[in-house]
Design an enzyme around this catalytic site. Structure first.
Site, PDB file in Angstrom:
ATOM      1  N   SER A 168     -94.743 -14.516 -77.245  1.00 14.15           N
ATOM      2  CA  SER A 168     -96.037 -15.145 -77.503  1.00 14.15           C
ATOM      3  C   SER A 168     -95.975 -16.603 -77.056  1.00 14.15           C
ATOM      4  CB  SER A 168     -96.362 -15.098 -78.993  1.00 14.15           C
ATOM      5  OG  SER A 168     -96.376 -13.783 -79.472  1.00 14.15           O
TER       6      SER A 168
ATOM      7  N   HIS B 184    -103.845  -6.194 -78.946  1.00 13.32           N
ATOM      8  CA  HIS B 184    -103.552  -5.052 -78.075  1.00 13.32           C
ATOM      9  C   HIS B 184    -104.650  -3.995 -78.104  1.00 13.32           C
ATOM     10  CE1 HIS B 184     -99.849  -7.068 -77.439  1.00 13.32           C
ATOM     11  NE2 HIS B 184     -99.259  -6.683 -78.541  1.00 13.32           N
TER      12      HIS B 184
END
Length: 279
Positions: A57, A147
């Site tokens: 991330s 996602h």
């Protein structure tokens, strides 16, 4: 030479790396030992500098800067790709005691939540794929999803409270940087150059041969519906995945500047990007 490579089983990552790890492109003598993990586990591995190359991330990258440098290729940035805050019932976000399921402390999703709703601190870290069920079971009040779940939550009767990607875009006019591919700073410059070049070639191959990776994607995707898988890929794999370019780098700098200004990440003097002399 063999290098360890970490990425998630999500369709965007398997789409990007299929050609690389299955030798559909010339890997210039490199072999890769693949480690599949969810993004927060990969973040934790990056903090320990366990892997040679890894997805992480952008929030987590701030804590791994001493060990890793960002490649130009392989990143997930874009518009309309941000995490979504969900609930089972309408919620008053002024209630700071609301229990929120997040996909990891160091995810960019949690960074955006902290930026948009700094008073919401009652957070529970969960594997991203478990968040919707915890909402349905009323074990949490709010859930932060990422996602492919963004395509299916309505089918389960969940409602959108806030699209945090839209929040970011409205306030910065930048694409939202979600995740990137980093390589160990300690590796030789020539090797870092090669890795960056190979990831770029792997992404380009995937774009040119979109059905080639389908068996690999299906083997690892949670959501097996082919339409959803391709929606996911179209959303997260784009021009920034081939090359960040000036716009992508500006968006990443903006993210780091905002995060530092809001005391979400520590300051650092490390260069974020693989320099021109190394490419």
């Amino acid at each position: 030479m063999k290098l360890t490579l970490g990425f998630s089983p999500c369709p965007n990552d398997t789409f990007i790396f299929d050609a690389l790890i299955h030798h559909k492109i010339d890997t210039e003598g490199l072999e890769f030992e693949v480690i599949f993990d969810d993004v927060e586990t990969l973040n934790q591995k990056a903090f320990k500098a366990e892997l040679d190359i890894t997805k992480l991330s952008y929030h987590a990258y701030a804590y791994a800067l001493n060990d890793y440098v960002l490649l130009d290729s392989g990143s997930a940035l874009g518009f309309g790709v941000g995490p979504i805050l969900l609930s089972k019932y309408p919620q008053d976000l002024n209630h700071s005691n609301l229990k929120i399921g997040i996909p990891g402390k160091y995810t960019t999703a949690n960074f955006l939540l902290s930026l948009a709703y700094p008073k919401l601190k009652n957070k529970i870290e969960l594997v991203f794929s478990d968040i919707e069920q915890k909402l349905l079971d009323e074990e949490i009040d709010l859930g932060l999803i990422i996602h492919e779940n963004r395509f299916t939550y309505q089918d389960k009767g969940l409602i959108k409270v806030k699209d945090l990607g839209e929040y970011w875009e409205e306030n910065t006019h930048c694409a939202i940087p979600l995740g990137g591919i980093v390589v160990k700073r300690s590796l030789p410059d020539e090797l870092k150059q090669k890795v960056n070049r190979l990831v770029r070639k792997s992404v380009a191959f995937a774009f040119e041969n979109p059905s080639s990776a389908l068996p690999f994607i299906k083997a690892h995707a949670q959501e097996m519906d082919e339409k959803v898988m391709y929606q996911h890929i179209e959303l997260y794999v784009n021009k920034y995945s081939i090359d960040l370019g000036n716009d992508g780098k500006t968006a990443i700098h903006t993210l780091f500047d905002e995060a530092f200004k809001n005391n979400i990440i520590p300051a650092s003097t490390q260069e974020l990007f693989l320099t021109k002399s190394q490419l």
